[in-house]
Design a protein around this motif. Structure first.
Motif, mmCIF file in Angstrom:
data_model
loop_
_atom_site.group_PDB
_atom_site.id
_atom_site.type_symbol
_atom_site.label_atom_id
_atom_site.label_comp_id
_atom_site.label_asym_id
_atom_site.label_seq_id
_atom_site.Cartn_x
_atom_site.Cartn_y
_atom_site.Cartn_z
ATOM 1 N N ALA A 30 -12.582 -6.730 -12.550
ATOM 2 C CA ALA A 30 -13.442 -7.907 -12.410
ATOM 3 C C ALA A 30 -12.661 -8.939 -11.628
ATOM 4 N N THR A 31 -12.207 -8.493 -10.462
ATOM 5 C CA THR A 31 -11.275 -9.318 -9.691
ATOM 6 C C THR A 31 -11.983 -10.327 -8.792
ATOM 7 N N GLY A 32 -13.322 -10.282 -8.767
ATOM 8 C CA GLY A 32 -14.060 -11.323 -8.068
ATOM 9 C C GLY A 32 -13.987 -11.222 -6.565
ATOM 10 N N ALA A 33 -14.060 -12.372 -5.929
ATOM 11 C CA ALA A 33 -14.071 -12.418 -4.478
ATOM 12 C C ALA A 33 -13.135 -13.521 -4.010
ATOM 13 N N ALA A 34 -12.788 -13.458 -2.756
ATOM 14 C CA ALA A 34 -11.946 -14.501 -2.169
ATOM 15 C C ALA A 34 -12.736 -15.194 -1.070
ATOM 16 N N PRO A 35 -12.476 -16.468 -0.853
ATOM 17 C CA PRO A 35 -13.188 -17.166 0.225
ATOM 18 C C PRO A 35 -12.852 -16.517 1.562
ATOM 19 N N PHE A 36 -13.834 -16.435 2.411
ATOM 20 C CA PHE A 36 -13.615 -15.897 3.747
ATOM 21 C C PHE A 36 -13.227 -17.038 4.686
ATOM 22 N N VAL A 37 -12.085 -16.888 5.313
ATOM 23 C CA VAL A 37 -11.649 -17.896 6.289
ATOM 24 C C VAL A 37 -11.750 -17.267 7.671
ATOM 25 N N VAL A 68 -6.982 -5.739 -23.340
ATOM 26 C CA VAL A 68 -6.019 -6.627 -22.696
ATOM 27 C C VAL A 68 -6.706 -7.215 -21.470
ATOM 28 N N VAL A 69 -6.778 -8.534 -21.401
ATOM 29 C CA VAL A 69 -7.433 -9.204 -20.286
ATOM 30 C C VAL A 69 -6.346 -9.849 -19.438
ATOM 31 N N VAL A 70 -6.310 -9.526 -18.162
ATOM 32 C CA VAL A 70 -5.283 -10.078 -17.279
ATOM 33 C C VAL A 70 -5.962 -11.039 -16.306
ATOM 34 N N GLY A 71 -5.598 -12.301 -16.379
ATOM 35 C CA GLY A 71 -6.210 -13.318 -15.517
ATOM 36 C C GLY A 71 -5.183 -13.924 -14.589
ATOM 37 N N GLU A 72 -5.569 -14.083 -13.342
ATOM 38 C CA GLU A 72 -4.620 -14.568 -12.341
ATOM 39 C C GLU A 72 -4.415 -16.080 -12.440
ATOM 40 N N ARG A 82 -7.983 -8.395 -31.643
ATOM 41 C CA ARG A 82 -7.750 -7.180 -30.871
ATOM 42 C C ARG A 82 -7.907 -7.415 -29.375
ATOM 43 N N VAL A 83 -8.169 -8.671 -29.006
ATOM 44 C CA VAL A 83 -8.249 -9.019 -27.587
ATOM 45 C C VAL A 83 -7.034 -9.872 -27.236
ATOM 46 N N ARG A 84 -6.254 -9.403 -26.268
ATOM 47 C CA ARG A 84 -5.064 -10.154 -25.838
ATOM 48 C C ARG A 84 -5.331 -10.691 -24.442
ATOM 49 N N LEU A 85 -5.073 -11.961 -24.250
ATOM 50 C CA LEU A 85 -5.339 -12.592 -22.964
ATOM 51 C C LEU A 85 -4.010 -12.931 -22.295
ATOM 52 N N VAL A 86 -3.789 -12.382 -21.112
ATOM 53 C CA VAL A 86 -2.561 -12.636 -20.357
ATOM 54 C C VAL A 86 -2.946 -13.454 -19.133
ATOM 55 N N LEU A 87 -2.447 -14.684 -19.044
ATOM 56 C CA LEU A 87 -2.868 -15.549 -17.945
ATOM 57 C C LEU A 87 -1.744 -15.733 -16.928
#
Lengths: 124, 842
Positions: free
Chosen positions: B110-117, B36-40, B75-80
């Motif tokens: 694999a939530t990545g990074a956020a821009p630094f302000v 299960v892939v959860v994408g923001e 077998r791969v479910r993508l939740v966006l």
């Protein structure tokens, strides 16, 4: 003009006349019906005439006469119109797969008439 | 061994998360795991590295890494559009922003990074943006409509990408960098200075060594204050670095690194053995990696770990090569000469804005690193030299001196001297040894498929490999011509050769083959437009051109009359039906909006075509490397959404370019509105109607390697559109390789689509008029080659089954029936006719 080795003592009945050399396009094939079989006849740039079975064993279709004629090194060949497998015009050997060959036939040209003879032995 | 399927949850569908899922599917992890892939974000993974090209591409689809919208594995479910909001490690569940709770057996963060302000006063004002997602870019684009100036805070790699975006949006652009130079992490002062010179030429003002004090404005951004002064601006883009998104892990009590990022071991496992972290949110050994290549490597390592493999992530090559605002920049290895006793060799050309530095060991035998600005062509050779530790040539400075100064040939080909372990493609971790093994086994690797910077190196390796095998690697067509198709095209144009024999005698050897003959036939047809079955060219034609029909598996042919734009009147439709019925042909509607008639014996073709020609049909050139169809929707004439007459334009274009012989087949499409029902962007040239005119797209195709056509020019009136198309097609016909479709041709040009635009739209080579003239000659000399054939007994002579028995059909051809129509029956062996069939004599 004669191509290939003239086989040992064969009677004239064994030579089937098929067409005149002048009817053959240079570096293109034509199909003839010899002893009930489809035979591909080719005339190369030097006016030599060759004959192979018309059946492409890879594509399993009777099409070799419709291929492009050229040379690989010094070897005159036809590329099957189906999947471009190359066959040596002299021996019928496939140049891309040594295990495969098509029948090659003796050819004579007598007074401008193309005569197709026996199948060449596989010694070539 | 349990038969129960397990569940793997992937939190994040960015580039690294996506790569992980791809690798998991490819390597069979889905045999045991449901994924299960959860994408923001609202869309599947896209190429964030190429984010700046969003404005040029114009649509998010162009950047998508998953244009199909789902993974090719049920077998791969993508939740966006959904965020993982909580992690309960005891219960082994994650909770989602939509309220759902998922149980997992393994979890990959694999939530990545956020821009630094940075905490600058005024950072919350309208007009302040970050630069990370497509939504960010859309917001910047919307704001730019009313803006005239923009400031980017941060002069690093990302900041310069953002500056590029502002320049593309037409803003007067400033870059403010706190450090004393641009790209302080990758470049030294010399490199930074060279980069500034290039960037300022593009109209970007660079402020280095200036910290931002405040952003001011009344609700909206009006100015930016630095220690040195005030810059009036309407837009501010923060690009001052990124921070790992590790909050989920922190809240769940997982260990994090001192400077942020989820702490992981060499298998990218967190302090909880069931939880992994990869990409920018992870900190292997406490260090965060802000590039995509190390993220990809981590993704592979985790797949390996879940398959009980030995993979480990032990650090990454942080080398970078990119084009920033059109300037080549590369930095690799020990770029700052940190190693003890390291020496620097520097070449700088202030006028040209070129700066190159090599860092070598004290004894000058090994390369440690380097910096290239303005000309990074040596990168492909240099970077592997660092990774492999091979010995430098005696005069290492030759590696960075321009060609005219250099005396040796070291610059360019270093391939064979590299050891097999040397990494060539750092994005996909492909070594020289793996590339050579693939060459030997005629398989493929992923080398060059991500950033493409190693392609020249890969090409060199492959060429050297084949040269080493004793194979000739000239770029010539075949053994008969050591010339490219373009060179042959030019020779024909200059010398006016009309016959293969003249060309092969003057410039080739032997009697040609199935590669060069059709290529030369095509070149002659493109330039002189004679009949393909004329005496001089008939022996050169490929199978299908030789009989003006498409050969099928049993040696019969299919027949396709032209139906321009797919528009056909009932009377003609009836004729096609009658011909098919009378000759017993199988009929099928094609994808190009016409009708294909199958099962015609070669000797029947003239009679079939006589009927079709008499009814007003002409050749559809379905057999040729030439224009096939221009597909269309009904357009504004009938469709309530249509804004232009797409059918009318498609017919005009099909009739204009019909019969044009080209390096490969050509297809076109015209859609009457943005709904794109004609699928024009899947064609070599696609036209889509706008309220103001037409958008012209080029370089699309279906097939094994589908490509979407890309925008060449927008809002054109019809005459300009036709002029650009004339130029585009003729430029392609002249310069493409044989059997190279437009998409691959555009990619092969130095500069790609931009190059095509320069030639076709800007007319930078001054070729425009010449290309248009060439097309006008083609259009003026067009004739229907089937009509010309049925009217010429000489050309008809070859359409016989047997020269000595023209009345006997080939016994090797037979048909069965299926769903009420004929179908070929394939015989295994040649068929022999009984002796009762008479054999004709000459």
């Amino acid at each position: 003009m004669t191509s290939g080795v003239v086989p040992h003592a064969c009677g004239t009945d064994d030579w089937q006349p098929v067409c005149r050399v002048a009817e053959l396009e240079v570096e293109r094939g034509a199909t003839a019906l010899v002893h009930g079989q489809a035979i591909a006849i080719f005339r190369t740039h030097d006016d030599t005439v060759y004959a192979l079975g018309n059946h492409d064993p890879f594509a399993r279709a009777s099409v070799l006469a419709r291929g492009i004629v050229g040379t690989r090194g010094d070897v005159p060949f036809v590329a099957s119109p189906m999947h471009k497998h190359a066959f040596d015009l002299r021996s019928g050997r496939c140049l891309d797969d040594e295990h495969v060959s098509v029948p090659a036939y003796d050819v004579r040209v007598v007074e401008g008439v193309v005569l197709v003879g026996h199948r060449k032995s596989d010694a070539a | 061994m349990t038969h129960l399927r397990r569940t793997l949850v992937v939190a994040g569908n960015g580039m690294v998360g996506h790569r992980f899922v791809q690798a998991a599917v490819e390597r069979g992890l889905t045999e045991t795991y449901d994924v299960v892939v959860v994408g923001e974000e609202p869309r599947p993974a896209y190429d964030r590295v190429a984010l700046t090209s969003f404005f040029a591409a114009g649509s998010a689809d162009e950047l998508s890494l998953l244009p199909e919208g789902s993974y090719d594995d049920p077998r791969v479910r993508l939740v966006l559009g959904t965020t993982v909001t909580g992690l309960d490690r005891d219960a082994r569940t994650v909770s989602l922003s939509d309220g759902d709770v998922l149980a997992y057996d393994a979890l990959v963060l694999a939530t990545g990074a956020a821009p630094f302000v940075p905490p600058v006063p005024g950072r919350e004002l309208d007009g302040c943006f970050v630069y990370r997602t497509i939504e960010d870019l859309e917001a910047i684009r919307d704001a730019s409509i009313t803006a005239t100036r923009g400031v980017v805070i941060g002069g690093g790699l990302l900041g310069l990408e953002a500056a590029n975006a502002l320049v593309q949006l037409g803003l007067e652009t400033h870059v403010v960098e706190m450090a004393p130079r641009l790209m302080p992490v990758q470049l030294d002062d010399g490199g930074g200075a060279a980069l500034v010179r290039h960037i300022e030429k593009l109209g970007v003002t660079v402020h280095t060594g200036e910290a931002t004090r405040a952003i001011t404005g009344d609700g909206r951004v009006q100015a930016l204050e630095t220690a040195d002064g005030v810059i009036d601006t309407d837009v501010v883009v923060f690009s001052a670095g990124i921070r790992p998104r590790d909050q989920l892990a922190r809240d769940a009590g997982l260990e994090v690194a001192e400077r942020g990022g989820v702490l992981v071991d060499e298998q990218c496992r967190t302090s909880d053995a069931r939880v992994f972290a990869i990409g920018e949110c992870a900190a292997p050994g406490g260090r965060m990696y802000g590039l995509v290549a190390p993220g990809y490597a981590m993704a592979e390592v985790v797949v390996d770990a879940l398959l009980d493999g030995p993979g480990a992530f032990t650090g990454a090559d942080m080398s970078t090569k990119l084009k920033l605002l059109g300037v080549d920049v590369a930095s690799f290895g020990d770029a700052f000469a940190g190693a003890e006793g390291a020496l620097e060799l520097v070449y700088a050309d202030a006028v040209a804005g070129v700066y190159k530095k090599l860092v070598v060991t004290e004894d000058g035998t090994r390369l440690l690193g380097g910096i290239l600005v303005g000309d990074a062509s040596a990168y492909g050779v240099l970077r592997p030299m660092v990774a492999s530790g091979i010995a430098l040539p005696a005069n290492p400075e030759e590696l960075i001196l321009p060609a005219r100064v250099s005396t040796g040939s070291a610059n360019g080909r270093g391939g064979v001297a590299m050891p097999d372990e040397a990494q060539v493609c750092s994005c996909n971790d492909v070594t020289k040894g793996e590339i050579l093994a693939a060459a030997e086994q005629e398989t493929t690797t992923r080398a060059g498929s991500t950033c493409g910077s190693c392609k020249p190196m890969v090409k060199t390796l492959i060429e050297d490999y084949y040269a080493g095998q004793g194979k000739v690697v000239d770029r010539g067509l075949c053994e008969h011509f050591a010339l490219t198709r373009q060179e042959l095209f030019d020779l024909v144009a200059v010398h006016g050769y009309r016959r293969f024999d003249d060309l092969v005698e003057a410039h080739g050897r032997g009697r040609g083959c199935d590669v060069c003959k059709p290529a030369i036939a095509s070149i002659l047809a493109s330039q002189f437009n004679g009949h393909v079955l004329s005496e001089d060219t008939s022996a050169l034609q490929d199978t299908n051109d030789a009989y003006l029909a498409n050969i099928q598996r049993n040696g019969t042919y299919s027949v396709v009359p032209r139906i321009p734009g797919g528009e056909i009147a009932p009377e003609k439709l009836i004729v096609i039906g009658e011909v098919a019925r009378d000759f017993g042909l199988y009929t099928k509607i094609t994808g190009g909006q016409r009708i294909d008639l199958f099962g015609a014996r070669m000797e029947e073709l003239p009679a079939i075509w006589r009927r079709l020609v008499d009814a007003g049909f002409e050749s559809g050139h379905a057999y040729g490397k030439s224009l096939r169809t221009v597909k269309s929707c009904v357009g504004s004439t009938w469709c309530r959404y249509g804004v232009q007459d797409s059918t009318g334009l498609a017919i005009r274009l099909e009739l204009r370019y019909r019969g044009l012989r080209s390096p490969h087949k050509l297809k076109g499409g015209v859609s009457g509105c943005a709904r794109e029902c004609a699928e024009a962007r899947g064609k070599d040239f696609g036209v889509i109607a706008t309220e103001k005119g037409w958008n012209l797209y080029v370089g699309g195709n279906g097939g094994a390697n589908p490509a979407h056509a890309r925008l060449l020019a927008g809002d054109l009136d019809t005459e300009t559109l036709v002029r650009y198309l004339d130029r585009f097609l003729m430029y392609y016909v002249r310069t493409a390789d044989r059997l190279q479709r437009t998409a691959a041709w555009i990619d092969s040009l130095d500069g790609g689509l931009d190059r095509v635009r320069e030639v076709v739209v800007d007319d930078s080579l001054g070729l425009g008029a010449e290309l248009e003239d060439a097309m006008a000659r083609h259009v003026g000399s067009y004739f229907d080659e089937w009509r010309a054939t049925v009217e010429d007994p000489d050309k008809l002579a070859r359409f016989v089954s047997f020269v000595n028995a023209p009345g006997t059909p080939d016994p090797n051809i037979s048909f069965g029936t299926e769903r009420g129509q004929i179908r070929p029956e394939v015989a295994g062996e040649p068929v022999v006719l009984g002796s009762t069939i008479p054999v004709g004599a000459p």
